[in-house]
Design a protein around this motif. Structure first.
Motif, mmCIF file in Angstrom:
data_model
loop_
_atom_site.group_PDB
_atom_site.id
_atom_site.type_symbol
_atom_site.label_atom_id
_atom_site.label_comp_id
_atom_site.label_asym_id
_atom_site.label_seq_id
_atom_site.Cartn_x
_atom_site.Cartn_y
_atom_site.Cartn_z
ATOM 1 N N GLY A 1 -10.400 -5.406 -12.448
ATOM 2 C CA GLY A 1 -9.812 -4.359 -11.624
ATOM 3 C C GLY A 1 -10.915 -3.563 -10.958
ATOM 4 N N THR A 2 -10.533 -2.494 -10.305
ATOM 5 C CA THR A 2 -11.500 -1.637 -9.633
ATOM 6 C C THR A 2 -11.197 -0.188 -9.962
ATOM 7 O OG1 THR A 2 -11.687 -3.195 -7.795
ATOM 8 C CG2 THR A 2 -12.484 -0.971 -7.402
ATOM 9 N N LEU A 3 -12.215 0.533 -10.421
ATOM 10 C CA LEU A 3 -12.127 1.970 -10.617
ATOM 11 C C LEU A 3 -12.544 2.621 -9.314
ATOM 12 C CD1 LEU A 3 -11.949 4.612 -12.273
ATOM 13 C CD2 LEU A 3 -14.334 4.214 -12.920
ATOM 14 N N ILE A 4 -11.670 3.427 -8.742
ATOM 15 C CA ILE A 4 -11.978 4.142 -7.506
ATOM 16 C C ILE A 4 -12.061 5.621 -7.839
ATOM 17 C CG2 ILE A 4 -11.240 4.679 -5.163
ATOM 18 C CD1 ILE A 4 -9.771 2.010 -5.143
ATOM 19 N N ASP A 5 -13.247 6.192 -7.669
ATOM 20 C CA ASP A 5 -13.500 7.597 -7.982
ATOM 21 C C ASP A 5 -13.626 8.384 -6.684
ATOM 22 O OD1 ASP A 5 -14.331 10.056 -8.909
ATOM 23 O OD2 ASP A 5 -16.250 9.341 -9.689
ATOM 24 N N MET B 1 -8.457 6.385 -9.642
ATOM 25 C CA MET B 1 -7.434 5.432 -10.032
ATOM 26 C C MET B 1 -8.058 4.079 -10.325
ATOM 27 S SD MET B 1 -5.292 4.905 -6.560
ATOM 28 C CE MET B 1 -5.976 4.392 -5.028
ATOM 29 N N ILE B 2 -7.332 3.319 -11.120
ATOM 30 C CA ILE B 2 -7.733 1.947 -11.422
ATOM 31 C C ILE B 2 -6.696 1.054 -10.784
ATOM 32 C CG2 ILE B 2 -8.122 0.253 -13.239
ATOM 33 C CD1 ILE B 2 -8.870 2.642 -15.069
ATOM 34 N N ILE B 3 -7.182 0.102 -9.990
ATOM 35 C CA ILE B 3 -6.270 -0.784 -9.254
ATOM 36 C C ILE B 3 -6.578 -2.246 -9.566
ATOM 37 C CG2 ILE B 3 -5.971 0.860 -7.360
ATOM 38 C CD1 ILE B 3 -7.878 -1.007 -5.719
ATOM 39 N N ARG B 4 -5.604 -3.076 -9.249
ATOM 40 C CA ARG B 4 -5.776 -4.524 -9.282
ATOM 41 C C ARG B 4 -5.297 -5.043 -7.930
ATOM 42 N NH1 ARG B 4 -4.119 -8.602 -13.726
ATOM 43 N NH2 ARG B 4 -3.606 -6.681 -14.775
ATOM 44 N N CYS B 5 -6.155 -5.774 -7.251
ATOM 45 C CA CYS B 5 -5.766 -6.375 -5.958
ATOM 46 C C CYS B 5 -4.716 -7.450 -6.195
ATOM 47 C CB CYS B 5 -6.975 -6.951 -5.245
ATOM 48 S SG CYS B 5 -8.204 -5.722 -4.754
ATOM 49 N N ALA B 6 -3.787 -7.590 -5.276
ATOM 50 C CA ALA B 6 -2.697 -8.550 -5.411
ATOM 51 C C ALA B 6 -3.200 -9.988 -5.483
ATOM 52 C CB ALA B 6 -1.713 -8.399 -4.247
ATOM 53 N N ASP B 7 -4.318 -10.280 -4.834
ATOM 54 C CA ASP B 7 -4.817 -11.663 -4.793
ATOM 55 C C ASP B 7 -5.784 -11.973 -5.928
ATOM 56 O OD1 ASP B 7 -6.927 -10.124 -3.936
ATOM 57 O OD2 ASP B 7 -7.286 -11.261 -2.106
ATOM 58 N N GLU B 8 -5.908 -11.107 -6.896
ATOM 59 C CA GLU B 8 -6.840 -11.352 -8.009
ATOM 60 C C GLU B 8 -6.117 -11.515 -9.316
ATOM 61 O OE1 GLU B 8 -9.779 -8.247 -7.967
ATOM 62 O OE2 GLU B 8 -10.551 -8.895 -6.058
ATOM 63 N N GLY C 1 -4.939 -3.773 1.594
ATOM 64 C CA GLY C 1 -3.625 -3.148 1.569
ATOM 65 C C GLY C 1 -2.674 -3.640 0.505
ATOM 66 N N GLU C 2 -3.049 -4.646 -0.253
ATOM 67 C CA GLU C 2 -2.165 -5.224 -1.273
ATOM 68 C C GLU C 2 -2.779 -4.992 -2.659
ATOM 69 O OE1 GLU C 2 0.785 -6.845 -0.666
ATOM 70 O OE2 GLU C 2 0.540 -6.339 1.450
ATOM 71 N N TYR C 3 -2.280 -3.962 -3.350
ATOM 72 C CA TYR C 3 -2.821 -3.668 -4.676
ATOM 73 C C TYR C 3 -1.771 -2.986 -5.539
ATOM 74 C CZ TYR C 3 -3.306 1.053 -2.807
ATOM 75 O OH TYR C 3 -3.056 2.269 -2.233
ATOM 76 N N GLN C 4 -2.061 -2.968 -6.832
ATOM 77 C CA GLN C 4 -1.203 -2.300 -7.810
ATOM 78 C C GLN C 4 -2.042 -1.209 -8.478
ATOM 79 O OE1 GLN C 4 -0.142 -4.808 -11.091
ATOM 80 N NE2 GLN C 4 1.239 -3.306 -11.991
ATOM 81 N N VAL C 5 -1.505 0.001 -8.559
ATOM 82 C CA VAL C 5 -2.184 1.076 -9.279
ATOM 83 C C VAL C 5 -1.851 0.919 -10.756
ATOM 84 C CG1 VAL C 5 -2.411 3.567 -9.582
ATOM 85 C CG2 VAL C 5 -2.066 2.622 -7.288
#
Length: 98
Positions: free
Chosen positions: A37-41, A91-98, A62-66
């Motif tokens: 995932g990705t941590l966005i600060d 927030m921590i997200i996961r891209c839809a294509d990953e 544009g395609e992600y899940q929080v």
């Protein structure tokens, strides 16, 4: 003496202003299921939640899940959600294509 004080004040003001111009920070984080995932600060004083959303859109086209955010009240910050405990806006997200 007065010139030194003026120069010192200018240097301090410039450093303060540049520090506030920092953008969002994105950091890869491992998720419990083996995915990444990705941590966005976006905790900077001039940043807001919209900066987090913009960074997420750029990161994932544009395609992600929080998965978690500092806006949510977590009962127990464990695992990857523990990364949010010291941040103001993130927030921590996961891209839809990953």
């Amino acid at each position: 003496m007065q010139q030194k004080m003026r120069t010192g004040a200018l240097v301090l003001a410039a450093g303060w202003m540049l520090g506030g111009c920092a953008g969002t920070e994105t950091t890869p984080v491992p998720l419990g299921d083996g995915a990444e995932g990705t941590l966005i600060d976006c905790s900077g004083w001039r940043l807001g939640v919209s900066d987090c959303i913009e960074a997420a859109n750029e990161r994932c086209d544009g395609e992600y899940q929080v998965l978690a955010s500092t806006a949510e009240q977590w009962q127990a910050r464990t695992g990857v959600t523990g990364l949010l405990s010291d941040l103001d806006r993130a927030m921590i997200i996961r891209c839809a294509d990953e």
